[in-house]
Design a protein around this motif. Structure first.
Motif, PDB file in Angstrom:
ATOM      1  N   PRO A  64      37.579  -5.640 -34.340  1.00  0.00           N
ATOM      2  CA  PRO A  64      38.105  -6.944 -33.947  1.00  0.00           C
ATOM      3  C   PRO A  64      39.171  -6.849 -32.861  1.00  0.00           C
ATOM      4  O   PRO A  64      39.251  -7.694 -31.979  1.00  0.00           O
ATOM      5  CB  PRO A  64      38.683  -7.493 -35.259  1.00  0.00           C
ATOM      6  N   VAL A  75      36.227 -13.947 -35.244  1.00  0.00           N
ATOM      7  CA  VAL A  75      35.457 -12.819 -35.760  1.00  0.00           C
ATOM      8  C   VAL A  75      35.333 -13.001 -37.270  1.00  0.00           C
ATOM      9  O   VAL A  75      36.347 -13.021 -37.981  1.00  0.00           O
ATOM     10  CB  VAL A  75      36.138 -11.475 -35.439  1.00  0.00           C
ATOM     11  N   VAL A  95      39.670  -9.182 -38.984  1.00  0.00           N
ATOM     12  CA  VAL A  95      38.747 -10.316 -38.911  1.00  0.00           C
ATOM     13  C   VAL A  95      39.492 -11.613 -39.231  1.00  0.00           C
ATOM     14  O   VAL A  95      40.547 -11.599 -39.884  1.00  0.00           O
ATOM     15  CB  VAL A  95      37.545 -10.138 -39.866  1.00  0.00           C
TER      16      VAL A  95
END
Length: 222
Positions: A64, A75, A95
């Motif tokens: 990420p 994400v 994320v």
């Protein structure tokens, strides 16, 4: 365009088909292939990314942090391991959200929209004169009355609204609506969609809210 990162072709093809049914462009990569693409892709291609979904893949390669060096797109991790330890590990990797499979494709789209609104402090809609454009898939409204649009035309209008105040090129619109790697559709189809969209808007508004300039692109005007 939604990017799916997973080592399994069956998973990538499945999500591609489901997103296509919703009128959303998508493309699938393996982790290493995606990492190479993120580093080398043109800015216009990266700018078309609406979100990245991480499935079964090496999150160190499809990191990420590495993704955010090029784009602020959400994400989201697709987890098949319903454990607190795995969920925390994914959040620690950076994320924005973790969802457990199976999950309906519309819920994924709703989560993407929610993350983007929070990150960008966006309203749920954009008003241009009498025109209200929603960013969650609903048809726009003119003076409070819905204006039904085919999904491609609606997505183009939403994309213009998300870039309100900036001009976007035909290539940027095409990449956002059809995806960077769709070789079965000619880029000039964008002009046809926009022509039909402008006609419908003129009929309801009495004016054309889409300004176009050759070589510079399109922009919503109030």
């Amino acid at each position: 365009m939604i990017v799916i990162v997973d080592e399994r072709d069956l998973v990538k093809d499945g999500y591609h088909s489901l997103f296509n049914r919703e009128g959303v462009a998508s493309v699938g990569f393996g982790a290493r292939e995606f990492g190479d693409w993120v580093e080398s892709a043109a800015d216009d291609d990266i700018g078309a990314v609406r979100a990245v979904l991480l499935g079964e893949c090496d999150t160190e390669i499809a990191s990420p942090t590495r993704i955010r060096d090029r784009t602020s797109a959400p994400v989201i991790a697709l987890s098949e391991q319903p454990s607190l330890e795995n969920t925390l590990k994914l959040f620690e990797a950076g994320v924005d959200d973790v969802v457990r499979k199976p999950i309906h494709i519309r819920e994924i789209l709703a989560r993407i929209a929610a993350i983007r609104r929070r990150a960008q402090d966006e309203a749920a809609h954009t008003d241009i004169g009498q025109l209200r454009i929603f960013l969650d898939g609903r048809d726009p409204q003119v003076a409070g009355v819905a204006l039904p649009l085919p999904r491609r035309e609606r997505r183009i209008l939403e994309y213009l609204a998300c870039n309100n105040g900036r001009r976007v090129t035909k290539t940027q619109i095409f990449n956002a609506i059809y995806g960077v790697f769709d070789e079965d559709v000619e880029e000039n189809v964008v002009e046809s969609h926009i022509s039909k969209l402008r006609k419908k808007l003129r009929e309801r508004l009495g004016e054309d809210p889409i300004d176009s300039k050759r070589f510079l692109g399109y922009q919503l005007v109030g």
